[in-house]
Design a protein around this motif. Structure first.
Motif, short mmCIF file in Angstrom:
data_model
loop_
_atom_site.label_atom_id
_atom_site.label_comp_id
_atom_site.label_asym_id
_atom_site.label_seq_id
_atom_site.Cartn_x
_atom_site.Cartn_y
_atom_site.Cartn_z
N GLY A 248 -18.86 15.77 -30.22
CA GLY A 248 -18.21 16.45 -29.10
C GLY A 248 -16.88 17.05 -29.51
O GLY A 248 -16.57 18.20 -29.20
N ALA A 297 -18.81 21.79 -22.15
CA ALA A 297 -18.45 20.56 -21.44
C ALA A 297 -19.67 19.68 -21.27
O ALA A 297 -19.62 18.46 -21.47
CB ALA A 297 -17.82 20.90 -20.10
N VAL A 300 -20.49 18.03 -24.53
CA VAL A 300 -19.54 16.97 -24.81
C VAL A 300 -19.83 15.73 -23.96
O VAL A 300 -19.78 14.60 -24.42
CB VAL A 300 -18.09 17.46 -24.59
N ILE A 301 -20.14 15.97 -22.68
CA ILE A 301 -20.48 14.86 -21.79
C ILE A 301 -21.68 14.10 -22.33
O ILE A 301 -21.70 12.86 -22.40
CB ILE A 301 -20.75 15.35 -20.37
N ALA A 304 -20.76 12.06 -25.32
CA ALA A 304 -19.93 10.92 -24.95
C ALA A 304 -20.76 9.83 -24.27
O ALA A 304 -20.58 8.63 -24.55
CB ALA A 304 -18.80 11.38 -24.03
N LEU A 305 -21.67 10.24 -23.40
CA LEU A 305 -22.51 9.25 -22.74
C LEU A 305 -23.38 8.52 -23.75
O LEU A 305 -23.56 7.30 -23.67
CB LEU A 305 -23.39 9.92 -21.68
#
Lengths: 313, 537, 321
Positions: A248, A297, A300-301, A304-305
């Motif tokens: 990310g 975004a 990236v989410i 990250a998840l």
């Protein structure tokens, strides 16, 4: 009975999102009908959902415009900044395409750009993370297992690398080397492995002192077995998480580099480049910057998840 | 249970209360107080480098310092109509001697510096010493190469003695702003580079500096001792340094800035739509072009270069990149200048003729891959430009698109500014999109004269034409204006026939000024041309 | 422990020298010199050559390096080509601005992070938790320059609430101290928020995870059994143990406190180190580049030393034997 561990919801959500993006990027261009060539004079900065008329002329030119009217034997092609009148006889073919996400400042279809660009963005981020992973693992493991001196030297090396003004190096390296995807991958990878190295070193160090590991080491177990049975399982989690987050970060780093003018040349679109180009026209049109930005975004989410989910495993 | 809910509601209420209080506090008036009356706010992208005119190199520093320090004569802004002419400023008159080697300036007797001291010939002599000092190392010292001496004849008379006759004597003598000798002669030249000059500034222009917050604001106030003309009508002018273009535009549109001199064409529409702003559109002394590297075998043939020029649609570039604020560029001399050949025809947009020319020159698409080849080599060119300029990148994309349509494979490449210049100088490029900003004095030598191997010059593409060389060498010395025009016409025709550049467009300069400002005259000489005459309500 | 710290401190000059030398080499390798980058159409090639000679840029790279090194050991960082000031002056003007901005952003980051993590951890899995997670990740995932541009368009152009750039309004030097302070804070809010919010958004979930871990531990159960209020449990018993890793953040933030953020400082015209470094790199202003590199490197090395010390203090297993 061994209770089945349920996969963390975050991991599932993130993975599904990532899978969706990958499918869209890989399969999308195949299902899109051949998009119109760009015609900046007539079809720049059109909002999402515009219907475009593609006119192919005898002399080889192609005009793309949202507003084409026929008056008598003249075809009038209207664009945001210009207007052309062509004899109807010189039009060799005519078709209508839908621009789902609008067009950018050069008249290129945004959906197509995003699908093509996603591939490049993901690839750069993935390869950069790979470089970072390889270097970080090597240095971290060596530092943790090599004894005090090697540890000291390598960690000071990490300090030195971190001490380098990365932005400055990126500017100068972009000036010295060829601004291509390979350079970008190497630069991104080589400026982001330090955190991973420290993490790996910390984890391995804390495992080494555990009783059964010390026993294994003392009893003459070959190093590769110690590494694969004891160290790797311990660091697998944090490393995977770091890599997921690194992915990310690298996508965002590429966007910032493009904004500063250090990224790829404008012909090969990545999402970061699209956002920085769209940023310039933000007052006139929101979609060239917002849509790729939301895509970044979203990516990236997902990463990250996935990273968080791995940690919860 | 009930207790929990009430405390929870109370907590939420408290949080909402705090947030709304913060919002109210922040949302006060847009400005706590109005800026002081009679203050003009100008937005610029970069800061001034130094308050000493002989220690700076940037254009903005020079423009700003011209408001503070006097000069002997000022160049008149009508250089489009004839070679540069000068109007008296510090010097009320001047005359050449019989043999032309002496130029005597007669200074005005009534002028004083901002600290009240009179301006005398000593200042002019001292300035010349500073201009030619090696310790100071002014980059413009070469303009004084032919000046042997500068002598004070009496308190208000100065004589420049030249070593030879040449056409630019007045221009060279006048070059550079005049410094206050009485205040600065005590600072040794070797200390000039390390002296903080803001404290020592004594000027005779319409404004004097009062404050300079580095990288943030520059404040100039009206000079009470200004005698060269009417005193400045605005008592305070503030330059705000905003390095980001988007921020600059936002502040302009929000009414926080009164004048911005660097407007991009894509912002013009928004400025015109704003009732408080007026768009200024003036001819600019620059032309954007593609410089072709004529040493490459593909580009050595003028037919190929002409074909490339024919295949590029200039009108699209003017419409989309410049939003109409440009005219086609036809040749090496700007179409607004007096020496421009009005008979020059613009290169039409004719891809068919372009394809024919390329075929004549031996380029054919034998393998059907869409790119032309000759002797097994494809016609593949790299088009270079610098990353900081978005308009040039856009032009690159459009040109690449146009040329691909006739079978020339063009790869746009953007590099950073320093790299761009060094690649240009080293000849390490195929084609480069660049812009020349021409001086007010027409001088074609640097760019168009043949350059021997290994010498650095502005002739990046290594263009060479003996007849052009010969004409360039004699045109400067020619005194008769009509003969001069004739020679320039010939030069232009030769260069345009050779097409070492594809001349693209002459973009116009766009500026925005607030409608509350009255009395400004805008031209291309400097953005602050008659700043002392600007008025605020 | 002290010996180790001393050993690491002793290595600093060597590290700085390595970093400086490599940076110098890279700057020299980059094409173009300061003289080439000046954007003034009146400069002829001869004039540029003259400027090059004036600043000693026509000498060999090694000679320039020795000169710079020689001046450095005497404490002289040189004179900036671009800003026409001693490099120490450039740094002493820019460093406080960056520290103010980054410091405020750090404080906002910490406060916001704690708040976000606490709200999420109170009811893990609830819709509040999920929405906050996705929202904060979304904010983190949007490129910062785009966020900054959007913030300016919204808060400055549309709403006129906050100024778009600079540290003070026009004519603020004539105002009272109180008015100047309020003005300064209004100018600080947008850039510090962008930095702080993005920072908090990206890492709040780590704190959340730590908090959740702590909540599962036995002594929380014991505290509940003892009848302590939920609020006390949250603030005192859950938060405090999880603050450990947060403290290392301070050490790791030293580089940003010193180096600044190029993007935010340029967009908001904040005269900080990030912007100075960027301008100097583009203009090939070697003295400033080298000066900023040294300061930045020093900040990173000391910051990482501090972070390591705090980490070792928190986790005894990592302490070297």
């Amino acid at each position: 009975m061994i209770a089945r561990r349920r996969l963390p919801r975050r991991l599932i959500a993130g993975s599904i999102g990532l899978l969706m993006i990958c499918c869209a990027i890989i399969l999308g261009p195949r299902f899109l009908e051949p998009g119109p060539p760009s015609d900046p004079a007539h079809s720049a900065l059109l909002p999402p959902g515009t219907m475009l008329t593609v006119l192919e002329l005898d002399d080889g030119r192609t005009l793309v415009s949202p507003l084409v009217t026929t008056v008598g034997n003249l075809v009038i092609v209207d664009g945001p900044y210009s207007r052309e009148e062509i004899p109807a006889t010189s039009v060799s073919s005519r078709r209508v395409v839908q621009s789902w996400l609008g067009t950018d400042r050069y008249g290129r279809d945004l959906l197509r750009l995003m699908l093509l660009g996603g591939r490049l963005s993901l690839m750069i981020a993935a390869l950069g993370a790979l470089v970072s992973l390889v270097v970080g693992l090597a240095i971290g493991l060596s530092a943790a297992t090599g004894g005090r001196w090697i540890d000291a030297v390598l960690m000071r090396g990490v300090d030195a690398m971190m001490a380098f003004p990365t932005l400055l190096l990126l500017i100068l390296c972009a000036a010295v080397l060829d601004p291509g995807p390979a350079t970008l991958v190497v630069l991104l990878g080589l400026t982001s492995w330090m955190g991973l190295a420290r993490l790996v070193r910390g984890q391995v160090l804390s495992v080494r002192e555990r009783q059964f590991v010390m026993a294994a080491r003392v009893s003459g177990t070959p190093w590769y077995r110690v590494w694969s049975w004891h160290y790797l399982p311990e660091i697998r989690g944090p490393v995977a998480q770091d890599v997921a987050l690194r992915l990310g970060d690298l996508v965002l780093a590429e966007a910032t580099l493009s904004y500063l003018g250090l990224g790829l040349p404008p012909t090969t679109p990545t999402w970061g480049l699209l956002v920085s180009e769209g940023h310039r026209v933000m007052m006139d049109a929101w979609w060239p910057a917002t849509l790729p930005g939301l895509a970044i975004a979203f990516l990236v989410i997902c990463f990250a998840l996935i990273g968080d989910g791995i940690q919860e495993l | 249970m009930k207790r929990k809910r009430t405390s929870k509601t109370r907590k939420i209420a408290a949080h909402l209360g705090a947030v709304s209080f913060l919002l109210l506090a922040v949302s006060g008036c847009p400005r706590l107080r109005e800026p002081p009356p009679k203050t003009l706010v100008i937005g610029v992208l970069a800061d001034i480098q130094n308050w000493n005119p002989y220690l700076t190199e940037t254009q903005f520093s020079e423009d700003l310092l011209a408001l503070v320090y006097p000069s002997l004569a000022v160049e008149m802004p009508d250089y489009h109509d004839h070679p540069p002419a000068f109007a008296p400023a510090l010097a009320q008159s001047w005359n050449f001697s019989e043999n032309g080697l002496d130029l005597t300036f007669h200074l005005r007797q009534d002028l004083i510096w901002s600290d009240g001291q009179p301006i005398t010939a000593d200042d002019v002599v001292f300035t010349w010493q500073a201009q030619t000092s090696e310790e100071i190392g002014w980059y413009g010292a070469y303009t004084k190469d032919f000046i042997d001496s500068v002598e004070k004849i009496d308190k208000h008379t100065v004589r420049f003695r030249f070593s030879q006759m040449y056409p630019y004597r007045l221009m060279d003598a006048n070059e550079g702003l005049i410094l206050p000798a009485h205040a600065w002669k005590n600072i040794p030249f070797e200390d000039w580079h390390s002296t903080p000059w803001l404290a020592h500034v004594i000027g005779a222009g319409p404004f004097v500096p009062v404050a300079h917050v580095p990288q943030q604001d520059i404040t100039l106030a009206a000079n009470a001792n200004y005698r060269l003309g009417a005193p400045a009508k605005i008592s305070r002018v503030v330059w705000r340094i905003v390095p980001d273009q988007l921020s600059l535009m936002t502040q302009l549109l929000a009414g926080e800035l009164d004048f911005v001199s660097s407007i991009a064409p894509e912002e013009a529409e928004r400025i015109e739509a704003n009732a408080d702003l007026r768009l200024i559109d003036i001819p600019h002394r620059g032309y954007t072009h593609i410089c072709w590297n004529t040493t490459l075998p593909e580009l050595a043939d003028p037919r190929v270069r002409r074909a490339l020029g024919l295949a590029i649609n200039r009108q699209t570039i003017i419409d989309t990149v410049y939003r109409g604020y440009a005219q086609p560029s036809l040749g090496p001399i700007l179409s607004t200048m007096w020496a421009f050949d009005t008979n020059l025809q613009p290169l039409p947009y004719d891809p068919r003729s372009a394809a024919e020319l390329l075929a004549d020159a031996g380029w054919h698409d034998n393998d059907g891959d869409g790119t032309l080849e000759k002797d097994g080599r494809p016609l593949a060119l790299e088009l270079l430009t610098n990353a900081e300029n978005h308009m040039r990148q856009d032009i690159c994309m459009l040109v690449a698109r146009d040329l691909r349509a006739i079978g020339v494979s063009v790869t746009p490449r953007t590099v950073e500014w320093g790299t761009f210049l060094s690649r240009l100088r080293a000849g390490a490029f195929d084609g480069a999109v660049n812009r020349w900003v021409e001086p007010t004095q027409i001088d074609l030598e640097d760019v168009w004269h043949t350059v021997p191997e290994g010498i650095e010059s502005s002739n990046y593409g290594r263009y060479s034409n003996d007849r052009v060389d010969g004409l360039i060498e004699v045109v400067n010395d020619e005194q008769d204006i009509n003969l001069k025009k004739k020679m320039y016409r010939k030069i232009q025709q030769l260069i345009v026939a050779d097409q070492p550049y594809t001349f693209l467009v002459e973009g116009r300069k766009l500026r925005a000024i607030s409608t509350r400002v009255r009395g400004s005259i805008q031209n291309d000489a400097t953005p602050y041309f008659n700043l002392e005459a600007w008025e605020l309500p | 422990m002290t010996r180790i710290v001393l050993r690491r401190l002793a290595v600093i000059p060597l590290l700085l020298w390595v970093v400086a030398t490599v940076t110098f080499a890279v700057v020299q390798a980059a094409p173009g010199t300061y003289a080439d980058t000046i954007d003034n159409p009146r400069l002829t090639p001869a004039a540029r050559l003259h400027i090059k000679t004036l600043y000693g840029l026509d000498q060999g790279s090694f000679d320039q390096y020795l000169q710079w090194l020689g001046a450095l050991v005497q404490g002289d960082l040189g004179r900036s080509f671009l800003f026409k000031q001693p490099v120490t002056d450039v740094i002493t003007t820019a460093l406080p601005a960056t520290m103010l901005l980054a410091g405020t952003a750090l404080v906002m980051d910490l406060i916001l992070r704690i708040l976000l993590a606490l709200i999420s951890a109170r009811r893990p899995g609830s819709w509040v938790d999920r929405v906050l997670t996705v929202l904060s990740l979304g904010v983190y995932g949007l490129p910062s320059f785009w966020l900054a541009g959007l913030a300016i368009l919204f808060f400055s152009l549309k709403l006129s609430w906050l100024p778009a750039s600079h540290m003070a309004s026009v004519g603020a030097d004539g105002w009272s101290l109180g008015a100047r302070w309020v003005d300064f804070i209004r100018h600080l809010i947008l850039p510090a928020s962008i930095l702080g919010i993005v920072g908090a958004a990206s890492t709040a979930r780590y704190l959340r995870a730590s908090l959740l871990d702590v909540r599962k531990s036995p002594h929380i159960l014991a505290a509940r059994a003892r009848g302590l209020s939920e609020k006390r449990i949250l603030w005192v018993h859950t938060l405090r143990p999880a603050l450990g890793p947060l403290v290392t953040l301070i050490g790791l933030s030293l580089p940003i406190l010193v180096g600044g953020s190029v993007v935010v400082e340029t967009i908001f015209s904040w005269p900080g180190m990030g912007r100075v470094m960027w301008q100097a790199a583009v203009a090939r202003d070697i003295p400033v580049v080298m000066g900023c590199t040294l300061i930045g490197a020093l900040a990173v090395i000391i910051g990482s030393l501090v972070a390591d010390l705090l980490y070792a203090w928190a986790d005894p297993r990592v302490r070297p034997q």
